[in-house]
Design an enzyme around this catalytic site. Structure first.
Site, PDB file in Angstrom:
ATOM      1  N   TYR A  41       0.819  -1.217   0.000  1.00 10.97           N
ATOM      2  CA  TYR A  41       0.000   0.000   0.000  1.00 10.97           C
ATOM      3  C   TYR A  41       0.852   1.266   0.000  1.00 10.97           C
ATOM      4  O   TYR A  41       0.368   2.339  -0.362  1.00 10.97           O
ATOM      5  CB  TYR A  41      -0.931   0.022   1.209  1.00 10.97           C
ATOM      6  N   LYS A  63       3.524 -15.344   2.537  1.00 11.09           N
ATOM      7  CA  LYS A  63       3.537 -16.100   1.274  1.00 11.09           C
ATOM      8  C   LYS A  63       4.996 -16.355   0.908  1.00 11.09           C
ATOM      9  O   LYS A  63       5.475 -16.019  -0.183  1.00 11.09           O
ATOM     10  CB  LYS A  63       2.807 -15.322   0.178  1.00 11.09           C
ATOM     11  N   ASP A 117      -2.918 -18.184   1.679  1.00 11.71           N
ATOM     12  CA  ASP A 117      -4.046 -18.864   1.055  1.00 11.71           C
ATOM     13  C   ASP A 117      -4.598 -19.958   1.971  1.00 11.71           C
ATOM     14  O   ASP A 117      -5.816 -20.129   2.095  1.00 11.71           O
ATOM     15  CB  ASP A 117      -3.671 -19.427  -0.315  1.00 11.71           C
ATOM     16  N   ASP A 173      -5.342  -6.818   5.868  1.00  8.07           N
ATOM     17  CA  ASP A 173      -6.547  -6.137   5.418  1.00  8.07           C
ATOM     18  C   ASP A 173      -7.612  -7.156   5.047  1.00  8.07           C
ATOM     19  O   ASP A 173      -8.785  -7.058   5.444  1.00  8.07           O
ATOM     20  CB  ASP A 173      -6.198  -5.253   4.219  1.00  8.07           C
ATOM     21  N   ASP A 233     -10.919  -8.750   7.680  1.00  5.20           N
ATOM     22  CA  ASP A 233     -12.308  -8.624   7.241  1.00  5.20           C
ATOM     23  C   ASP A 233     -12.978  -9.995   7.183  1.00  5.20           C
ATOM     24  O   ASP A 233     -14.153 -10.148   7.534  1.00  5.20           O
ATOM     25  CB  ASP A 233     -12.371  -7.953   5.871  1.00  5.20           C
TER      26      ASP A 233
END
Length: 422
Positions: free
Chosen positions: A195, A246, A278, A302, A306
């Protein structure tokens, strides 16, 4: 209270299920900020409202857009009452941010708003964004203001609890036996990664095609500081930390895993495990109770936070705290601005009220006032009051204002003895 040290850090790739703590204690077991997070020594409290506050704090309110002004107004009232009952006085100032600031000043985060936030003791944010500004250029989107204020306040650690309340277990989309007892804290790195990484932008490739590009980059210092926060969070909870990355594909994740693993020796009482993002996304749905504390980077955090929020049945129930090494913290519900119900008295204010509780505990060290707020939310739900997002047959459907009034009644009726013994 710290957990008893174990002989050594246990590092594994697979995690076994753990027993989850009862609900609202998720917040009470979270870590304390280095600057002001440690609650003061327990003090005698009066059972009546104090006429002269012993402590005074400056709070910047950023209602924002959509339902933001509605939920912040309710949380402000709860914050004021809980503080007054504990001898705390608040000086509130309200500033524009997001779409409201764009309409008034042409920028999503005016310099005046940032300066006020930086000078305060804590910041309470409602929500930002809306359809009206969706087509703005990136630097003129409300969400850009959120990135700017996080950076401006230096808040790099985002704490997002996701606990399934016993009163709302049937609201979860998961089977009851899967959702019941879930109690997770996601620690998300907030000011680094893709970001914020450079270079980023638009261009053309060697075929003349338009391209967009971003950079996922982390330094050792950025990883180390968020990892230490996460280890401390786990220490206040059940001593289990899962680092999500990852590392089988991304170099930034390879460094992430290397650093988190190396820091484990500083926390021999914490059981550390690693999981690819994942797989983590799948395991959160398949067996969420295996997780206690999760630490991960900005973009993974993020998404996963959620996802974790929906285990609870409604995103309208969950608070968050964003803190740094010094300066004011930023406290906000994780839900969006919900422009489709804005101004209709349909919003659920409980996530913002619980964010105010986190502000009291982690921003100001006012533990007793935080407990008052949390206990009031629990009791209000026990009394059967529900907004539309968490309504079920047999409960009482109320709007945002009424829900706030019911929480206020419960705060007012609490005894100091009951709060201090919780």
């Amino acid at each position: 209270m710290l957990l008893a040290p174990k002989a050594q850090a246990h590092i594994s790739e697979e995690r076994m299920p753990v027993q989850a703590n009862p609900l609202i204690k998720t917040l009470a077991l979270s870590p304390r900020r280095r600057r002001r997070l440690a609650p003061p020594a327990r003090r005698p409290t009066a059972s009546v409202r104090c006429s002269a506050a012993a402590r005074s704090y400056s709070i910047t309110l950023l209602p924002g857009d959509g339902i933001g002004p509605e939920v912040v107004a309710v949380a402000k009232d709860v914050l004021s009452l809980a503080g007054a009952l504990e001898g705390v006085e608040f000086r509130f100032q309200e500033k524009l941010m997001g779409g409201a600031a764009l309409d008034a000043y042409g920028v999503p985060l005016p310099a005046e708003t940032l300066a006020a936030a930086q000078a305060s003791d804590a910041v309470l944010l409602g929500a930002i964004g809306g359809y009206k500004w969706d087509n703005n250029e990136k630097h003129l989107k409300p969400e850009t203001g959120l990135l700017q204020i996080r950076s401006g306040l230096g808040v790099f650690a985002n704490l997002r609890p996701a606990a399934v309340l016993p009163q709302l277990v049937d609201a979860s989309t998961l089977k009851k036996e899967v959702a019941e007892g879930v109690d997770i804290m996601v620690v998300r790195e907030l000011t680094g990664g893709i970001y914020f990484g450079q270079p980023r932008g638009f261009g053309t490739n060697d075929k003349g095609e338009d391209i967009g590009f971003n950079t996922e980059v982390y330094s050792v210092s950025e990883i180390d500081r968020i990892a230490r926060v996460a280890f401390e969070v786990a220490r206040k909870r059940k001593g289990k930390l899962c680092s999500v990355d990852k590392a089988n594909v991304l170099e930034a994740s390879m460094l992430w895993r290397k650093r988190v693993t190396s820091l484990a020796s500083e926390f021999p009482d914490i059981e550390l495990s690693h999981m690819y993002v994942d797989n983590a996304a799948m395991q959160l749905i398949r067996n969420p109770k295996q997780f206690d504390t999760i630490v991960t980077n900005n973009i993974f955090g993020d998404i996963l936070s959620d996802e974790a929020s929906m285990l609870t049945g409604s995103i309208g129930m969950l608070p968050s705290a964003s803190v740094g090494e010094s300066g004011p913290g930023l406290f906000e519900p994780i839900h969006g601005s919900a422009p489709d119900i804005a101004g209709q008295d349909k919003a659920n204010p409980l996530a913002t009220i619980l964010s105010a509780a986190m502000l009291l505990r982690y921003g100001l060290g006012e533990e007793n006032a935080a407990k008052r707020v949390e206990a009031a939310v629990t009791e209000t739900l026990n009394n059967g009051f529900r907004t539309g997002d968490i309504y079920s047959p047999g409960t009482t459907l109320v709007g945002c204002k009424r829900m706030g009034e019911e929480v206020l009644k419960t705060v007012e009726s609490q005894s100091a003895v009951a709060v201090n013994s919780s």
